[in-house]
Design a protein around this motif. Sequence first.
Motif, PDB file in Angstrom:
ATOM      1  N   GLN A  67       0.845  -1.191   0.000  1.00  0.00           N
ATOM      2  CA  GLN A  67       0.000   0.000   0.000  1.00  0.00           C
ATOM      3  C   GLN A  67       0.880   1.239   0.000  1.00  0.00           C
ATOM      4  O   GLN A  67       1.837   1.337   0.765  1.00  0.00           O
ATOM      5  CB  GLN A  67      -0.895  -0.006   1.236  1.00  0.00           C
ATOM      6  N   TYR A  68       0.525   2.197  -0.864  1.00  0.00           N
ATOM      7  CA  TYR A  68       1.260   3.458  -0.992  1.00  0.00           C
ATOM      8  C   TYR A  68       0.295   4.615  -0.804  1.00  0.00           C
ATOM      9  O   TYR A  68      -0.876   4.521  -1.180  1.00  0.00           O
ATOM     10  CB  TYR A  68       1.917   3.568  -2.364  1.00  0.00           C
ATOM     11  N   ARG A  69       0.802   5.688  -0.254  1.00  0.00           N
ATOM     12  CA  ARG A  69       0.017   6.905  -0.069  1.00  0.00           C
ATOM     13  C   ARG A  69       0.655   7.995  -0.922  1.00  0.00           C
ATOM     14  O   ARG A  69       1.843   8.262  -0.808  1.00  0.00           O
ATOM     15  CB  ARG A  69       0.037   7.293   1.400  1.00  0.00           C
ATOM     16  N   ILE A  70      -0.147   8.610  -1.780  1.00  0.00           N
ATOM     17  CA  ILE A  70       0.332   9.688  -2.640  1.00  0.00           C
ATOM     18  C   ILE A  70      -0.253  10.999  -2.113  1.00  0.00           C
ATOM     19  O   ILE A  70      -1.460  11.207  -2.128  1.00  0.00           O
ATOM     20  CB  ILE A  70      -0.071   9.462  -4.111  1.00  0.00           C
ATOM     21  N   TYR A  71       0.639  11.848  -1.627  1.00  0.00           N
ATOM     22  CA  TYR A  71       0.253  13.154  -1.103  1.00  0.00           C
ATOM     23  C   TYR A  71       0.256  14.173  -2.235  1.00  0.00           C
ATOM     24  O   TYR A  71       0.911  13.980  -3.256  1.00  0.00           O
ATOM     25  CB  TYR A  71       1.244  13.606  -0.026  1.00  0.00           C
ATOM     26  N   ALA A  72      -0.451  15.268  -2.050  1.00  0.00           N
ATOM     27  CA  ALA A  72      -0.454  16.344  -3.038  1.00  0.00           C
ATOM     28  C   ALA A  72       0.943  16.936  -3.122  1.00  0.00           C
ATOM     29  O   ALA A  72       1.508  17.354  -2.128  1.00  0.00           O
ATOM     30  CB  ALA A  72      -1.457  17.420  -2.642  1.00  0.00           C
ATOM     31  N   GLY A  73       1.514  16.909  -4.306  1.00  0.00           N
ATOM     32  CA  GLY A  73       2.839  17.464  -4.506  1.00  0.00           C
ATOM     33  C   GLY A  73       3.480  16.909  -5.758  1.00  0.00           C
ATOM     34  O   GLY A  73       2.980  15.965  -6.367  1.00  0.00           O
ATOM     35  N   GLY A  74       4.598  17.497  -6.122  1.00  0.00           N
ATOM     36  CA  GLY A  74       5.282  17.109  -7.341  1.00  0.00           C
ATOM     37  C   GLY A  74       6.502  16.230  -7.114  1.00  0.00           C
ATOM     38  O   GLY A  74       6.981  15.592  -8.039  1.00  0.00           O
ATOM     39  N   VAL A 104       1.496  14.872 -12.358  1.00  0.00           N
ATOM     40  CA  VAL A 104       2.561  14.131 -11.676  1.00  0.00           C
ATOM     41  C   VAL A 104       1.942  13.056 -10.794  1.00  0.00           C
ATOM     42  O   VAL A 104       2.354  11.887 -10.818  1.00  0.00           O
ATOM     43  CB  VAL A 104       3.456  15.078 -10.846  1.00  0.00           C
ATOM     44  N   MET A 105       0.932  13.422 -10.023  1.00  0.00           N
ATOM     45  CA  MET A 105       0.295  12.463  -9.120  1.00  0.00           C
ATOM     46  C   MET A 105      -0.393  11.340  -9.884  1.00  0.00           C
ATOM     47  O   MET A 105      -0.347  10.181  -9.469  1.00  0.00           O
ATOM     48  CB  MET A 105      -0.694  13.187  -8.217  1.00  0.00           C
TER      49      MET A 105
END
Length: 140
Positions: A67-74, A104-105
């Motif tokens: 499981q991966y978490r993608i935060y707002a950002g580049g 990017v996300m």
Amino acid sequence: MFGFRSSHPRERRRARAIRALFIRHGAERTPEGRSLQLLRKWLSPAQRAQFAGKGYFEVIGGETGRQYRIYAGGSTNVCEVDEKGYPTRGLCFMPRGDLPIGDVMLSQKIALECCENRALQVARRFAPTGFMFRRSRLLG
């Protein structure tokens, strides 16, 4: 003359709602706004709600099931998450080019779901800290 605001709660709520509406519709015409619209279309309903509420969404790796978490950002915005939901290691990988945050996300989401091992090969690792992932503005 002095720029005082009304102290009535109803008027403050109305002003906040108008400001949010203006920001949202104005932002949707920018490249970043359009990229975030595209990202939202690619997210599942659960991911969309998570992104809107928390500023990140979670993805399951297509090859390992991690499981991966993608935060707002580049950049430096992806973390592997353990069973309890705590970030264990940070990953920094992104597509080439100067792209808006939503693009990017979205590319990170697709890479983790479709070619996870290749994304992990090129990713730089870092120790995640809570300070790095504080939500600074509404994107979802």
